[in-house]
Design an enzyme around this catalytic site. Structure first.
Site, PDB file in Angstrom:
ATOM      1  N   ARG A 174       1.354   4.059   1.848  1.00 34.07           N
ATOM      2  CA  ARG A 174       1.447   3.963   3.310  1.00 34.07           C
ATOM      3  C   ARG A 174       2.861   3.662   3.433  1.00 34.07           C
ATOM      4  O   ARG A 174       3.342   3.525   4.550  1.00 34.07           O
ATOM      5  CB  ARG A 174       0.160   4.001   3.929  1.00 34.07           C
ATOM      6  CG  ARG A 174       0.857   4.410   5.919  1.00 34.07           C
ATOM      7  CD  ARG A 174       0.859   5.763   5.750  1.00 34.07           C
ATOM      8  NE  ARG A 174       1.327   6.536   7.229  1.00 34.07           N
ATOM      9  CZ  ARG A 174       2.539   5.760   7.976  1.00 34.07           C
ATOM     10  NH1 ARG A 174       3.247   5.644   7.333  1.00 34.07           N
ATOM     11  NH2 ARG A 174       2.005   6.155   8.364  1.00 34.07           N
ATOM     12  N   LYS A 175       3.456   2.465   2.691  1.00 34.52           N
ATOM     13  CA  LYS A 175       4.501   1.876   3.310  1.00 34.52           C
ATOM     14  C   LYS A 175       5.234   1.815   1.670  1.00 34.52           C
ATOM     15  O   LYS A 175       5.851   3.201   1.679  1.00 34.52           O
ATOM     16  CB  LYS A 175       3.911  -0.206   2.849  1.00 34.52           C
ATOM     17  CG  LYS A 175       2.773  -0.484   3.704  1.00 34.52           C
ATOM     18  CD  LYS A 175       1.989   0.080   5.129  1.00 34.52           C
ATOM     19  CE  LYS A 175       0.926  -0.263   5.320  1.00 34.52           C
ATOM     20  NZ  LYS A 175       0.662  -0.717   6.535  1.00 34.52           N
ATOM     21  N   LEU A 176       6.717   1.158   1.926  1.00 30.70           N
ATOM     22  CA  LEU A 176       7.379   2.357   2.000  1.00 30.70           C
ATOM     23  C   LEU A 176       7.259   1.817   0.019  1.00 30.70           C
ATOM     24  O   LEU A 176       8.127   1.825  -1.018  1.00 30.70           O
ATOM     25  CB  LEU A 176       8.999   1.267   2.521  1.00 30.70           C
ATOM     26  CG  LEU A 176      10.043   2.439   2.657  1.00 30.70           C
ATOM     27  CD1 LEU A 176       9.093   2.900   4.348  1.00 30.70           C
ATOM     28  CD2 LEU A 176      11.360   2.197   3.558  1.00 30.70           C
ATOM     29  N   HIS A 181       0.856  -0.733  -0.154  1.00 32.56           N
ATOM     30  CA  HIS A 181      -0.045  -0.179   0.142  1.00 32.56           C
ATOM     31  C   HIS A 181       1.430   1.503  -0.245  1.00 32.56           C
ATOM     32  O   HIS A 181       1.684   1.273   0.176  1.00 32.56           O
ATOM     33  CB  HIS A 181      -1.087   0.397   1.205  1.00 32.56           C
ATOM     34  CG  HIS A 181      -1.563   1.178   1.526  1.00 32.56           C
ATOM     35  ND1 HIS A 181      -1.344   2.190   1.856  1.00 32.56           N
ATOM     36  CD2 HIS A 181      -3.307   0.813   1.062  1.00 32.56           C
ATOM     37  CE1 HIS A 181      -2.600   2.854   1.441  1.00 32.56           C
ATOM     38  NE2 HIS A 181      -3.967   2.271   1.517  1.00 32.56           N
TER      39      HIS A 181
END
Ligand code: PLP
Length: 395
Positions: free
Chosen positions: A192-194, A190
């Site tokens: 929002r992750k790296l 997603h």
């Protein structure tokens, strides 16, 4: 270290908590996938699985539609179902608790350690019941969970340890990538992750039988994969061996993932640099405790959080408002699942550290392309907040 202040009076653009690092390489990779005519799960998904397994030192990798479906598959292949208790941290995104619920098992909330925000062998021990069959540990915000003592506790009891490494790509535990020490680990792509593919996930496992079953279950439990059927002119007849799911990733997503995986080391290095700078600039401000690397590993700082303690003049929500007034969108800390309406019957659970951290932490903006000037705006807003008279009322 010195802070740079804005010179002119013009309003400055908003600073968001996260911004994915995407560029022309991803655009080109997507264009190539589309031009190939193969856009559903196919060769690029297979290549992404291989590359991801290698990068994470995993034996097998099975791409999924997201991390939530990867967790769901992890529990299914481990044989977790109705009647089982599964220990999970409440201090996590809701999907960690939902996954056991999907398979008819019962999530039992464990508290976390105040320094790392992660479950420990001690907090898990307190949550064990005679029906505990699995534990889901989380590398919360990227901080590696201390896995070895947890395996020492659970392995002799026949309790499967599943690592929710949604936030963990690029973090390390005792010199190896997080996730590589668990029999099953679930990853999120997603934004929002790296490392992002828009939506997407991965299940990694050390067991070939579990990998094979997860591969089938994500594709309706078909005996022949759609890609294999397509590859043969005769399209062999398939059977549906059990009740499966459509948890597939697409080749368009995998094309992005392959490029993103190559960017991961640079992303982690830049985030760690920004976090070290935050810590240096905020050092000596009483009442703000930043999350740090634990002694057993390194964090990718997917979420760089601060605990706002009692000696800071504002409480956490006050700090959020002060940042918002400076055009900075921070985030409240990690949620507590046991307080959500979905788990209303668990609201009296005794989870004092979880409650303290969820109420008193906030996540600061960190993203690959963040400039030092942007970071200085965040620090300046925090230093101003620190100078407020105690209990000042904001907004
Ligand atoms: C983001 C996240 C998930 C869910 O990931 P999706 O890919 O959005 O399904 C699960 N667990 C944790 C700890 C997360 O942070």
């Amino acid at each position: 270290m010195t802070l740079r202040q804005a010179q002119d009076g013009a309003p400055e653009p908003r600073i968001n908590v996260m911004k994915p690092w995407l560029g022309q390489e991803e655009i080109d990779a997507v264009a190539a996938a589309i031009s190939s005519g193969w856009v559903a799960q196919g060769p690029r998904v297979a290549a992404f699985e291989d590359a991801f397994a290698e990068a994470m030192q995993a034996e097998h990798a099975v791409a999924t539609s997201n991390c939530t479906t990867a967790l769901h598959l992890a529990l299914l292949v481990a044989g977790i179902g109705p009647g089982a208790d599964v220990v999970v941290p409440s201090f996590s995104f809701i999907a960690t608790a939902n996954a056991p619920t999907y398979v008819g098992a019962n999530p039992v909330f464990a508290d976390v350690d105040a320094t790392t925000g992660n479950v420990t062998a001690d907090t898990i021990r307190l949550a064990l019941t005679p029906k505990t069959r699995a534990v889901i540990v989380v590398d919360q915000g990227g901080v590696p969970v201390d896995l070895d003592p947890i395996r020492s506790l659970c392995d002799p009891l026949g309790i499967v340890v599943i690592e929710d490494a949604a936030c963990g790509a690029g973090s390390s535990y005792r010199g190896r990538p997080v996730g590589s020490g668990a029999e099953l680990a679930a990853w999120s792509f997603h934004p929002r992750k790296l490392l992002t593919t828009g939506e997407g996930g991965m299940l990694t496992t050390s067991r070939p039988d579990w990998a094979a079953r997860a591969r089938r279950l994500r594709e309706h439990a078909m005996s022949v994969s759609a890609a294999d059927r397509q590859a043969s002119l005769l399209a062999p007849a398939e059977e549906y061996l059990e009740v499966g799911f459509n948890f597939r990733m697409t080749d368009v997503q995998a094309a992005i993932g392959l490029v993103q995986l190559g960017r991961l080391p640079a992303i982690v290095a830049r985030r760690r640099e920004l976090v070290a700078r935050y810590i240096a600039l905020l050092d000596g401000v009483p009442g703000l405790r930043p999350v740090r690397d634990p002694s057993w590993g390194t964090s990718n700082f997917q979420s760089f959080w601060l605990e706002v303690q009692g000696d800071f003049p504002l409480d956490r929500d006050g700090v959020m408002v002060a940042l918002a007034e400076a055009g900075i969108s921070a985030r409240r800390g990690i949620m507590a699942a046991h307080r959500q309406p979905a788990y209303a019957d668990r609201q009296l659970a005794w989870l004092p550290i979880t409650e303290r951290l969820t109420d008193a932490t906030l996540i600061l903006p960190v993203y690959h392309e963040m400039t030092e000037r942007e970071q200085d705006r965040v620090v300046t807003a925090l230093l101003r907040a620190a100078e407020q008279p105690k209990q000042a009322v904001v907004a």
